[in-house]
Each structure stands twice: as C-alpha cells, then as structure tokens.
Enzyme design. Sequence first.
Site, PDB file in Angstrom:
ATOM      1  N   ASP A  36       6.614  -4.120 -15.083  1.00 28.21           N
ATOM      2  CA  ASP A  36       7.690  -3.148 -15.296  1.00 28.21           C
ATOM      3  C   ASP A  36       7.806  -2.312 -14.023  1.00 28.21           C
ATOM      4  O   ASP A  36       6.896  -1.565 -13.686  1.00 28.21           O
ATOM      5  CB  ASP A  36       7.359  -2.264 -16.510  1.00 28.21           C
ATOM      6  CG  ASP A  36       8.405  -1.175 -16.758  1.00 28.21           C
ATOM      7  OD1 ASP A  36       9.384  -1.089 -15.982  1.00 28.21           O
ATOM      8  OD2 ASP A  36       8.241  -0.409 -17.731  1.00 28.21           O
ATOM      9  N   LYS A  87      17.020   4.800 -12.341  1.00 31.82           N
ATOM     10  CA  LYS A  87      16.160   5.654 -11.519  1.00 31.82           C
ATOM     11  C   LYS A  87      16.365   5.372 -10.030  1.00 31.82           C
ATOM     12  O   LYS A  87      16.653   6.278  -9.266  1.00 31.82           O
ATOM     13  CB  LYS A  87      14.704   5.488 -11.936  1.00 31.82           C
ATOM     14  CG  LYS A  87      14.489   6.108 -13.314  1.00 31.82           C
ATOM     15  CD  LYS A  87      13.290   5.656 -14.078  1.00 31.82           C
ATOM     16  CE  LYS A  87      13.442   6.096 -15.537  1.00 31.82           C
ATOM     17  NZ  LYS A  87      12.419   5.585 -16.413  1.00 31.82           N
ATOM     18  N   TRP A 112       3.997   4.403 -20.386  1.00 31.17           N
ATOM     19  CA  TRP A 112       4.915   3.263 -20.429  1.00 31.17           C
ATOM     20  C   TRP A 112       4.200   1.945 -20.692  1.00 31.17           C
ATOM     21  O   TRP A 112       4.653   1.115 -21.471  1.00 31.17           O
ATOM     22  CB  TRP A 112       5.770   3.188 -19.161  1.00 31.17           C
ATOM     23  CG  TRP A 112       6.804   4.261 -19.152  1.00 31.17           C
ATOM     24  CD1 TRP A 112       6.877   5.334 -18.311  1.00 31.17           C
ATOM     25  CD2 TRP A 112       7.908   4.397 -20.064  1.00 31.17           C
ATOM     26  NE1 TRP A 112       7.952   6.128 -18.637  1.00 31.17           N
ATOM     27  CE2 TRP A 112       8.603   5.574 -19.690  1.00 31.17           C
ATOM     28  CE3 TRP A 112       8.386   3.648 -21.138  1.00 31.17           C
ATOM     29  CZ2 TRP A 112       9.750   6.013 -20.378  1.00 31.17           C
ATOM     30  CZ3 TRP A 112       9.526   4.091 -21.817  1.00 31.17           C
ATOM     31  CH2 TRP A 112      10.181   5.255 -21.431  1.00 31.17           C
TER      32      TRP A 112
HETATM   33  C1  PLP Z   1      12.135   5.104 -17.671  1.00 31.70           C
HETATM   34  C2  PLP Z   1      11.159   4.018 -17.847  1.00 31.70           C
HETATM   35  C3  PLP Z   1      11.297   3.035 -18.859  1.00 31.70           C
HETATM   36  C4  PLP Z   1      12.341   3.120 -19.937  1.00 31.70           C
HETATM   37  O1  PLP Z   1      13.575   2.870 -19.496  1.00 31.70           O
HETATM   38  P1  PLP Z   1      14.780   2.868 -20.535  1.00 31.70           P
HETATM   39  O2  PLP Z   1      15.857   2.331 -19.678  1.00 31.70           O
HETATM   40  O3  PLP Z   1      14.983   4.269 -20.977  1.00 31.70           O
HETATM   41  O4  PLP Z   1      14.430   1.961 -21.632  1.00 31.70           O
HETATM   42  C5  PLP Z   1      10.404   1.999 -18.898  1.00 31.70           C
HETATM   43  N1  PLP Z   1       9.405   1.909 -18.016  1.00 31.70           N
HETATM   44  C6  PLP Z   1       9.223   2.826 -17.042  1.00 31.70           C
HETATM   45  C7  PLP Z   1       8.109   2.674 -16.093  1.00 31.70           C
HETATM   46  C8  PLP Z   1      10.099   3.912 -16.943  1.00 31.70           C
HETATM   47  O5  PLP Z   1       9.931   4.815 -15.979  1.00 31.70           O
END
Ligand code: PLP
Length: 377
Positions: free
Chosen positions: A183, A207, A112
């Site tokens: 992030d 999540k 990521w």
């Molecule tokens: C799942 C995830 C993303 C991407 O998320 P989307 O909503 O599918 O764009 C970005 N960063 C991390 C750390 C993730 O686990």
Amino acid sequence: MAEKMKKISNHVINCNAGPARVPYDVLRKAQEELIYYENTGISVMEMSHRSPEFDNIIRTAEKLLREIMTIPDNYRVLFVHGGGTAQFASIPLNLCPEYKGCKVNYAITGTWSEKAAKEAEKYCHVCRVTPKLDKFTSIPDVDTWKIDPDGKYLFYTDNETIAGVEYQYQVKPFSDTMPVAIDMTSNFLSRPIDVSNYGVIIAGTQKNAGIAGLAIVIVRDDLLGKPMSICPTILDYTILNKMNSLYNTPPCYPIYMTRIYLQWIKDQGGLEVMGDRSDQRARLIYDTVDQSNGFYYNGVNPNCRSRMNAVFRIGGQKGDEQLEKQFIQECKERKIIGVKGHRLVGGIRVSMFNAMPVEDAKFISDFMIEFMELNRK
Ligand SMILES: *Cc1c(COP(=O)(O)O)cnc(C)c1O
C-alpha cells in the site's frame, strides 16, 4: 481572478493529510478546461467514459505513469474506485484462489496495515509477521519477521500516515512464489522505486497524485486470472484489466486530474526531483525537532521517520495540550492549516506531499523555531 487565486493559494500552506494539496498549476490547468475540454464543447464531467476523448485521457494517464515510474511491460495499470481501502480489501480477493483456504503474511507497522490485515482476515489465514507493538514508532527488522513460507503474498504499508512511520528501503520478496503487495497510498510517486520488486502496488490518489475517488493498481500480469470465487466483479483485477479499467463507469474526473498531476510531476523532473524535495522538506521539520532540546518531540525511530507525515508533540514527550492548541491556532493565523494530529495519536502532524514546495516546509520550520523561542519554559 487567476492572479487572486494564485495569491490566496500561495498564502495558505495546506498540510491536510488527505485529500491533500494539489499543485497550483494542476488546478489552473483544470480550471482552464473545466467547462470546455479541448474542442469538445463539453466538460470532462459530462463526457462518456467510452468516448475517444476520454479514452485519450485514460491512456495518456497510463502512459505518463509508466514513464514516470518506469513500469515494466509485464505489469498492468488499473484505474479503480474505492480508494486505498477498497484496494487493500481486494488484494486477498485477487491473490488467493481459495475462500478461507489460503495463508497470507502481513507486516503491521501502523493503523493502515492493521486495517488491511483485518480485511484479509475475512477471507484468509493472516500471519502477522511482526511482533505486536504497543505503539507504532519503529519498523521491526525484516530479518526478524516470522514469515509463513506458504503465504500467498507478503503485504506491507510503505508509509503509515497516522503514526508517521515509513520504510526507507524496499522489502524484497521472500520467495519466487510469494509476491510482495504494498500500500503506497500516502507516499506514492514521492521517490523512485523499482516496480519489479512488487507483485501488486496500490495507491489512492488523493495524497500525492490527484484527488479523492480514484485508486491506482499496478499488478504483475502473471498474478491475474486466479481470483477468489467470491470476489465481486468490480474488485476483480482480471476483469478490470480485460476491460481496460472500464468495466463500469470509472471515476472519470479524478482520472483526468491524475493525468494532469502526472504531467506536472514529469515536467518538474520526475521522481528523482519528487524524492529530493521530500527529503528536503522532511529534513527541515525533523532538524527543527531534533535541535529543540525536547521542546518538540518525535518518538519515531530516526531510521523510519516518514518523509510525508511528520508527527510530533510540543512541550515534551507527553505533549502539553494547551501549548499544542496554541500552536495550531498560531499556525492558522499564519495560514498554515491542517496540522492537528490524528485523533489516535494527538499532537501535531505536518503532512508534506508532492504538491508542497520546499519553501513552505521552510516557512513552517521557521515558525516552529519562533514558537519555541517564545514559549519555552
Ligand atoms: C489514506 C490512506 C488509505 C485510505 O485511503 P482511502 O482512499 O481513504 O481509502 C490507505 N492506506 C494509507 C497508507 C493511507 O494513507
């Protein structure tokens, strides 16, 4: 109907990595209000995003988030489209005023953060502060990071969902003029944090905090007002903030789901409780791995093992694919779903977000022990 749903939902242990499990009580509340929201006679799905009812939903969501995270007053909260991916692409567009003229720092600890760096490279000079790693199983010590002092910000990914690597501390800003951007998509609201450490926090909600379609941005207000000239309006934090996240039609229903989810987190006892549960769940799985004499293998440095995504191989370090297949199948028979590892790393991944009760992690670890006893050579 409700009872039946409860039974089924209690029975299936959903370990999907995202979109992920949502607490039963949150779904139940949404179900109750699905067709008629309060006394409006219509569903949230049918509601104008400029109606007083929706205004109340989005404001309540923000208020709850501010309360749960103790967000300081000089931070703005934005509800935005495009998931985590649109947001890590938006960070350089919002924090770097000059197109291709700015330097930015990225710590690469997994897929990521690598993706985020690639996005930033479209508009900035990216300095990769961490050495190039063959595999993502550790976080290079912050003291060894080669940070460009002229960088506009320092970016990192708090939990690498695919590699199963998570920071167990907050990386402090390098200087007053270089905010930390983070992030938190896969470990958002899973423990208390000090928001004031960061310039920007981004998180998709599917999540740990809701359903797919929504991301949350928490941004310090002094960082607004200097977007790159090419920044699309829909990604421009300054405009989104001015319009209270209603520049265009926002993801209304996901915002509503997050509002219910946030209320649930608050009712459960907030981030202290979410943090305790995360620790307990992770301990159950990793203890089983560590006490298996190598039958289960997790290659991540114990000081950065993810509390959210436990990634491991079965039958030794390389993994016995036949045995792993069998494990996944037997999980299915026990209604444990979503444990197949990400295709990039293979093996098994047990994702344990806010919605998973500790008992479910116990159930999984008990099954892991049983499976080991029957299949150890
Ligand atoms: C799942 C995830 C993303 C991407 O998320 P989307 O909503 O599918 O764009 C970005 N960063 C991390 C750390 C993730 O686990």
